[in-house]
Structures are given as structure tokens and as C-alpha cells.
Design a protein around this motif. Structure first.
Motif, PDB file in Angstrom:
ATOM      1  N   TRP A  29       0.812  -1.223   0.000  1.00  8.86           N
ATOM      2  CA  TRP A  29       0.000   0.000   0.000  1.00  8.86           C
ATOM      3  C   TRP A  29       0.841   1.267   0.000  1.00  8.86           C
ATOM      4  CZ3 TRP A  29      -0.602   3.689   4.025  1.00  8.86           C
ATOM      5  CH2 TRP A  29      -1.670   4.592   3.870  1.00  8.86           C
ATOM      6  N   THR A  30       1.970   1.241   0.676  1.00  8.17           N
ATOM      7  CA  THR A  30       2.780   2.460   0.792  1.00  8.17           C
ATOM      8  C   THR A  30       3.420   2.865  -0.531  1.00  8.17           C
ATOM      9  OG1 THR A  30       4.702   1.138   1.484  1.00  8.17           O
ATOM     10  CG2 THR A  30       3.301   2.051   3.225  1.00  8.17           C
ATOM     11  N   SER A  31       3.688   1.895  -1.411  1.00 13.03           N
ATOM     12  CA  SER A  31       4.379   2.223  -2.654  1.00 13.03           C
ATOM     13  C   SER A  31       3.592   3.211  -3.514  1.00 13.03           C
ATOM     14  CB  SER A  31       4.689   0.944  -3.443  1.00 13.03           C
ATOM     15  OG  SER A  31       5.342   1.249  -4.660  1.00 13.03           O
ATOM     16  N   PRO A  32       2.303   2.962  -3.823  1.00 10.26           N
ATOM     17  CA  PRO A  32       1.556   3.961  -4.596  1.00 10.26           C
ATOM     18  C   PRO A  32       1.018   5.122  -3.753  1.00 10.26           C
ATOM     19  CG  PRO A  32       0.166   2.056  -4.191  1.00 10.26           C
ATOM     20  CD  PRO A  32       1.525   1.719  -3.640  1.00 10.26           C
ATOM     21  N   THR A  33       0.923   4.917  -2.425  1.00 12.37           N
ATOM     22  CA  THR A  33       0.291   5.932  -1.581  1.00 12.37           C
ATOM     23  C   THR A  33       1.257   7.042  -1.178  1.00 12.37           C
ATOM     24  OG1 THR A  33      -1.248   4.258  -0.733  1.00 12.37           O
ATOM     25  CG2 THR A  33      -1.043   6.295   0.537  1.00 12.37           C
ATOM     26  N   SER A 153      -1.561  -6.336  -6.158  1.00 12.11           N
ATOM     27  CA  SER A 153      -2.846  -5.640  -6.263  1.00 12.11           C
ATOM     28  C   SER A 153      -2.688  -4.151  -5.971  1.00 12.11           C
ATOM     29  CB  SER A 153      -3.871  -6.264  -5.303  1.00 12.11           C
ATOM     30  OG  SER A 153      -3.564  -5.976  -3.947  1.00 12.11           O
ATOM     31  N   GLN A 154      -1.788  -3.802  -5.052  1.00 14.00           N
ATOM     32  CA  GLN A 154      -1.564  -2.384  -4.727  1.00 14.00           C
ATOM     33  C   GLN A 154      -0.842  -1.665  -5.861  1.00 14.00           C
ATOM     34  OE1 GLN A 154      -3.085  -1.519  -1.497  1.00 14.00           O
ATOM     35  NE2 GLN A 154      -3.726  -3.488  -2.340  1.00 14.00           N
ATOM     36  N   TYR A 155       0.125  -2.360  -6.469  1.00 11.11           N
ATOM     37  CA  TYR A 155       0.855  -1.763  -7.591  1.00 11.11           C
ATOM     38  C   TYR A 155      -0.063  -1.543  -8.795  1.00 11.11           C
ATOM     39  CZ  TYR A 155       5.226  -3.096  -5.190  1.00 11.11           C
ATOM     40  OH  TYR A 155       6.264  -3.224  -4.296  1.00 11.11           O
ATOM     41  N   CYS A 156      -1.001  -2.462  -9.009  1.00  7.11           N
ATOM     42  CA  CYS A 156      -1.879  -2.381 -10.177  1.00  7.11           C
ATOM     43  C   CYS A 156      -3.021  -1.387  -9.987  1.00  7.11           C
ATOM     44  CB  CYS A 156      -2.460  -3.758 -10.492  1.00  7.11           C
ATOM     45  SG  CYS A 156      -1.267  -4.952 -11.103  1.00  7.11           S
ATOM     46  N   ILE A 157      -3.532  -1.291  -8.764  1.00  5.59           N
ATOM     47  CA  ILE A 157      -4.720  -0.478  -8.510  1.00  5.59           C
ATOM     48  C   ILE A 157      -4.357   0.890  -7.932  1.00  5.59           C
ATOM     49  CG2 ILE A 157      -6.891  -0.356  -7.217  1.00  5.59           C
ATOM     50  CD1 ILE A 157      -6.910  -3.431  -7.221  1.00  5.59           C
ATOM     51  N   GLY A 158      -3.413   0.909  -7.002  1.00  7.75           N
ATOM     52  CA  GLY A 158      -3.122   2.101  -6.218  1.00  7.75           C
ATOM     53  C   GLY A 158      -2.846   3.371  -6.994  1.00  7.75           C
ATOM     54  N   PRO A 159      -1.996   3.330  -8.042  1.00  7.66           N
ATOM     55  CA  PRO A 159      -1.678   4.589  -8.739  1.00  7.66           C
ATOM     56  C   PRO A 159      -2.855   5.200  -9.486  1.00  7.66           C
ATOM     57  CG  PRO A 159      -0.021   2.895  -9.182  1.00  7.66           C
ATOM     58  CD  PRO A 159      -1.184   2.215  -8.532  1.00  7.66           C
ATOM     59  N   TYR A 160      -3.933   4.451  -9.683  1.00 12.57           N
ATOM     60  CA  TYR A 160      -5.007   4.897 -10.572  1.00 12.57           C
ATOM     61  C   TYR A 160      -6.323   5.175  -9.855  1.00 12.57           C
ATOM     62  CZ  TYR A 160      -1.487   2.737 -13.501  1.00 12.57           C
ATOM     63  OH  TYR A 160      -0.284   2.399 -14.081  1.00 12.57           O
ATOM     64  N   VAL A 161      -6.333   5.022  -8.527  1.00 13.77           N
ATOM     65  CA  VAL A 161      -7.563   5.278  -7.766  1.00 13.77           C
ATOM     66  C   VAL A 161      -7.231   6.140  -6.555  1.00 13.77           C
ATOM     67  CG1 VAL A 161      -8.598   3.080  -8.485  1.00 13.77           C
ATOM     68  CG2 VAL A 161      -7.326   3.203  -6.326  1.00 13.77           C
ATOM     69  N   SER A 162      -8.272   6.607  -5.883  1.00 10.80           N
ATOM     70  CA  SER A 162      -8.075   7.401  -4.670  1.00 10.80           C
ATOM     71  C   SER A 162      -7.686   6.512  -3.497  1.00 10.80           C
ATOM     72  CB  SER A 162      -9.354   8.155  -4.334  1.00 10.80           C
ATOM     73  OG  SER A 162     -10.378   7.230  -3.971  1.00 10.80           O
ATOM     74  N   MET A 163      -7.193   7.129  -2.423  1.00  8.58           N
ATOM     75  CA  MET A 163      -6.868   6.382  -1.207  1.00  8.58           C
ATOM     76  C   MET A 163      -8.103   5.678  -0.656  1.00  8.58           C
ATOM     77  SD  MET A 163      -4.222   8.897   0.834  1.00  8.58           S
ATOM     78  CE  MET A 163      -4.454   7.952   2.343  1.00  8.58           C
ATOM     79  N   CYS A 286       6.550  -0.671 -11.298  1.00  9.07           N
ATOM     80  CA  CYS A 286       6.079  -1.372 -10.097  1.00  9.07           C
ATOM     81  C   CYS A 286       5.178  -2.545 -10.469  1.00  9.07           C
ATOM     82  CB  CYS A 286       5.333  -0.403  -9.184  1.00  9.07           C
ATOM     83  SG  CYS A 286       6.410   0.748  -8.311  1.00  9.07           S
ATOM     84  N   ILE A 287       4.346  -2.371 -11.470  1.00  6.81           N
ATOM     85  CA  ILE A 287       3.485  -3.471 -11.906  1.00  6.81           C
ATOM     86  C   ILE A 287       4.340  -4.624 -12.430  1.00  6.81           C
ATOM     87  CG2 ILE A 287       1.741  -4.165 -13.596  1.00  6.81           C
ATOM     88  CD1 ILE A 287       0.580  -1.317 -13.348  1.00  6.81           C
ATOM     89  N   LEU A 288       5.374  -4.286 -13.214  1.00  9.18           N
ATOM     90  CA  LEU A 288       6.314  -5.310 -13.674  1.00  9.18           C
ATOM     91  C   LEU A 288       6.959  -6.017 -12.491  1.00  9.18           C
ATOM     92  CD1 LEU A 288       8.056  -6.710 -15.864  1.00  9.18           C
ATOM     93  CD2 LEU A 288       9.627  -4.746 -15.715  1.00  9.18           C
ATOM     94  N   LEU A 289       7.365  -5.240 -11.497  1.00  7.54           N
ATOM     95  CA  LEU A 289       8.004  -5.790 -10.298  1.00  7.54           C
ATOM     96  C   LEU A 289       7.071  -6.754  -9.577  1.00  7.54           C
ATOM     97  CD1 LEU A 289      10.602  -5.255  -8.411  1.00  7.54           C
ATOM     98  CD2 LEU A 289       9.052  -3.800  -7.117  1.00  7.54           C
ATOM     99  N   GLY A 290       5.827  -6.316  -9.352  1.00  3.82           N
ATOM    100  CA  GLY A 290       4.871  -7.159  -8.645  1.00  3.82           C
ATOM    101  C   GLY A 290       4.517  -8.417  -9.418  1.00  3.82           C
TER     102      GLY A 290
END
Length: 472
Positions: A29-33, A153-163, A286-290
Motif C-alpha cells: 500500500w505504501t508504494s503507490p500511496t 494488487s496495490q501496484y496495479c490499482i493504487g496509482p489509478y484510484v483514490s486512497m 512497479c506493476i512489472l516488479l509485482g
């Protein structure tokens, strides 16, 4: 190993490890947040120092819960204890949804840390006790597979949605865990320790189905009876040679797991990729990493019972050591002059996934298999508790100090330190770790505890002069 034959065990294991998927969401969670929180238009203004505390507080608090988790696992069973782990996660994500300031996020991370400590203390115990000998290693690695799913899931979703939207997604995972895991059987070992042999047999029949054989229950019963002749005291972890050896082995492996820099890279992935300027967007990197993490952990689950624990750990430690040194060299060149970097900007995009592949194939997965099998029943919960507290403190040190070292001495210094410690881990694993692939609990304990359990001497038989070996 046949998944078709052992599918009941795998269903129970997949349900149980949904709680480590929940743990993965709190780590990833912290990576995109953090980029959102640190941005000029942040909904919650956050400083760099506060961001490092947001990362590390969850891990620090996870050192608090292994002791009560260990106690509860012995008293109420591993199943009920695992179910309790969902409560802090649910509360933690509700607080994130309501957060309007940094202290509220701190509290949510502290509470989530309680669930993290319970999950990682109890899950290896539960999986190790429900699994057949031939698939115990593969099932234990599901802890990591599901954790990596949570991180991805955090890498894929987090950058594109709100907290708020991300927290709403994350809270569904512990809820799904509770719904599914309540229907799963308790460990037969718990019932045997509690003096409920009939319940143990029912549990084993549910786990094995048509593959159930009475001999396995008899073997479990004998092992538990032998183990429970001794009361497992905390001091036995250091006074009994086999316990002490097992503890040293696992401490060394987990030290290598944490101080190779894995948690820092996972928690700060988006910032690291942004600083590396490797030619691909930080979010996509990050998505590649995950994705590499998840695929590799799945591969490891199939290899751990075929190649063995020790070869995978050696390959893993060598890979992360080399990757750390190369990444450190890249950041050093970038620090000296950006002109040197133009022709090698691909290095972070190539080498960091190689690091993650190397880490996940062994160090991320295999330690859980070894933790689940190396200690006797009467001391297992206490040993797992000590290990989880130590791992939590080590992880806290890495996640908190990485940002400090990177800011003051440069990213390259941090990565070179990780590389040196990884090399030390290779030497430790090579010298200290015995192979436990495909062995029963009894065989593993015989290997580690022989000197405490057996005094062998020869006595001359008066009738035929033969030497008789007597085991005491």
C-alpha cells in the motif's frame, strides 16, 4: 506431489493464506500511496520523515503480537488464532478510509501491524500441521504467493484510484478470509495436544479424504506424545541444543531475507524507480516488479519440494547479492554524473526485477517452509513467536533506516550494504543449513535433536559375543 490427490489440503491452505494476502496489501500500500501523500496537492500533507514512519510503524507494531498469538495458538488452536488476525486489518482499513491527518494513518498502521504479527506467527504453524510430508514445502510457500498477490494488487490499482477506493478494495480481503476460513478444519496436531483424538481423526479425514490412512494419525499421535512429555519452556530455546541450532539457522536465514533489502525495495518501489529514471514510468515499473514477484513465488512453490530448500536459498542469496551490487553501481554513476547514465538507463528496469526474481525464488518463500517443520510440537509456538518478533524488528530497521541512509549517503550506499550482507548470507546458508526436503517431522527432529535424545553405546552379548546398540 499430486495436487489432484491433495486438493483438500490446498483448499484449506489457500483459504488460510488469504490473511497473508491481506498482509501483502498493507506492505504494498505504501508504494503507490506515499507519492500521493508527498505531492504538493496531497489530501494529507506529509513530510519525508513522516512517510518513513508510515512505512515502518506497521512492521514495528507487528513485534507486539507474536507472544499473545503463540499463547492463543496453544490454547484455542491455530485456526481461531488466525481468524483473530482479520480484526486488526479490518479496523486499520476503516481508519484509512476516515483519515484526515497523518496521526490517524499512524494509528491505522499500528493496528494493522497487530494483525501482521498474528498472521505470520500462526500461518506457518497451521500450514505445517495440516500438510502431507510430500507437499508441506509447497503449501508453506503459499504464504508468500498470497502475500505477493496482495502486493501486486496495490501496484496495479493504487496509482489509478483514490486512497479511499484502494482502502475499500483492501478491506474486502480479510472479510473474504473470515467467510471462507471459518469452514476449514482445525489442525489435527492441536486436537492431539488437547487430548481430543476423535476430533483429530475427523480433521485428518477432512484434509486427506480418500487418501486418509490410520498410520498417519498413529504417527502424529506418537510424535505429539513424545514431544509433550517435555513442557516447552522459553529457556529451552537456548538450553536445548537442537532448539538452539534450529533457532540460529532460522535467524540467519531471516536476517539474510530482510537485510538483502527486499522490504525496502517493495515498500519504496515507486520512489526507487522514480529516482532511478530507468526509461519506464514508475507506476508501470512497479506493476512489472509485482508481476515478477507473484509468478516467481508460484514457481518456487513447485520447486521447493523437488530441488530442496538449501539449493533454492543459495541461488536466491547469490542472485540478490549480485543485483544489489549492480544497482548500487548504477546509482553511484548517476550520483557522479547523469551523463554516464544515458547508455545504461535500462539497468534498473532489468536488474531490479532480477533482484525480485532471485529474492522470491528462495528467500521470500523457503524460510516459511523451514519454520513450519524444524521445531518439535511442544516448543514450536514459542520458537515461531521469537522468530517473528526478531523478523519484525529487522524489517523495521531496514524500512526505517533505508530512507535515512539513502537521503544522507545516497541510494548506492544502501544497496552496497545490502549486497555485502547478502554475501554473508550465502556463506551462512552453505555452512549451517541442513536439507529437509520430503522428510517427516520425526526425521527432521531426529537430525537436529539426536545428541539430546539418544545415548548410544555398545555392550557385549554374553551368549554370542555380538555387539548390541542400546538407545536411551
Amino acid at each position: 506431489m499430486s495436487i489432484s490427490r491433495n486438493w483438500r489440503e490446498y483448499v484449506a491452505a489457500l483459504s488460510a493464506t488469504l490473511i497473508t494476502a491481506a498482509a501483502g496489501t498493507t506492505v504494498g500500500w505504501t508504494s503507490p500511496t506515499l507519492p500521493i501523500l508527498l505531492a504538493p496537492d496531497s489530501p494529507i500533507q506529509t513530510t519525508a520523515d513522516q512517510s518513513s514512519w508510515i512505512v515502518s510503524l506497521m512492521i514495528l507494531c507487528s513485534a507486539v503480537s507474536p507472544i499473545p498469538a503463540s499463547y492463543l495458538a496453544d490454547r484455542i488452536g491455530t485456526k481461531k488464532t488466525l481468524l483473530l488476525a482479520a480484526v486488526p486489518y479490518i479496523i486499520g482499513w476503516i481508519l484509512v478510509m476516515l483519515a484526515g491527518n497523518v496521526p490517524t494513518i499512524y494509528v491505522s498502521r499500528l493496528i494493522s501491524g497487530l494483525g501482521y504479527g498474528i498472521a505470520y506467527t500462526t500461518a506457518p504453524m497451521y500450514l505445517g500441521e495440516i500438510a502431507s510430508d510430500e507437499c508441506r514445502g509447497a503449501m508453506a510457500t503459499l504464504i508468500t504467493v498470497m502475500s505477493k498477490f496482495g502486493i501486486l494488487s496495490q501496484y496495479c490499482i493504487g496509482p489509478y484510484v483514490s486512497m479511499l477506493a484502494l482502502a475499500s478494495f483492501n478491506i474486502t480481503i480479510p472479510i473474504l478470509f473470515v467467510v471462507t476460513f471459518t469452514t476449514m478444519p482445525e489442525s489435527p496436531y492441536y486436537f492431539l495436544k488437547s487430548g481430543q483424538p476423535d476430533q483429530a481423526e475427523r480433521s485428518l479425514k477432512r484434509l486427506r479424504g480418500k487418501g486418509y490412512v490410520r498410520e498417519e494419525l498413529d504417527s502424529m499421535t506418537h510424535l505429539v506424545n513424545e514431544n509433550m512429555k517435555e513442557n516447552g519452556n522459553w529457556k529451552d530455546l537456548i538450553t536445548v541444543g537442537g532448539n538452539k541450532k534450529g533457532l540460529i539457522i532460522l535467524m540467519g536465514i531471516y536476517f539474510t531475507q530482510q537485510f538483502c533489502g527486499s522490504t525496502a525495495i517493495i515498500s519504496y518501489a515507486q520512489q526507487i524507480f522514480g529516482a532511478a529514471d530507468g526509461g519506464m514510468g514508475a507506476e508501470e515499473s512497479c506493476i512489472l516488479l509485482g508481476s515478477v514477484q507473484l509468478m516467481t513465488s508460484a514457481i518456487s512453490s513447485q520447486l521447493v519440494d523437488r530441488l530442496g530448500r538449501k539449493p533454492l536459498l543459495l541461488i536466491s542469496s547469490c542472485g540478490v547479492a549480485l543485483a544489489n551490487i549492480i544497482i548500487g553501481a548504477y546509482f553511484f554513476m548517476k550520483h557522479e554524473s547523469d551523463e554516464y547514465i544515458v547508455s545504461v538507463r535500462f539497468i534498473p528496469i532489468v536488474v531490479i526485477p532480477i533482484f525480485i526474481f532471485s529474492y522470491t525464488i528462495g528467500l521470500a518463500t523457503v524460510p516459511f517452509a523451514i519454520t513450519s517443520e524444524i521445531f518439535p510440537t511442544h516448543i514450536k509456538s514459542k520458537a515461531t513467536c521469537v522468530i517473528q518478533i526478531s523478523v519484525a524488528l529487522m524489517t523495521f530497521a531496514v524500512t526505517k533506516l533505508y530512507q535515512v541512509v539513502a537521503d544522507s549517503l545516497g541510494n548506492y550506499t544502501a544497496f552496497w550494504c545490502f549486497g555485502g550482507l547478502s554475501v554473508a548470507g550465502v556463506v551462512f546458508i552453505l555452512v549451517m543449513l541442513p536439507e529437509t526436503k520430503g522428510q517427516s517431522f520425526a526425521a527432521i527432529q531426529e537430525k537436529l535433536y539426536r545428541s539430546e535424545r539418544e545415548v548410544v553405546y555398545e555392550k557385549r552379548d554374553d551368549h554370542n559375543g555380538a555387539a548390541v546398540r542400546i538407545n536411551i
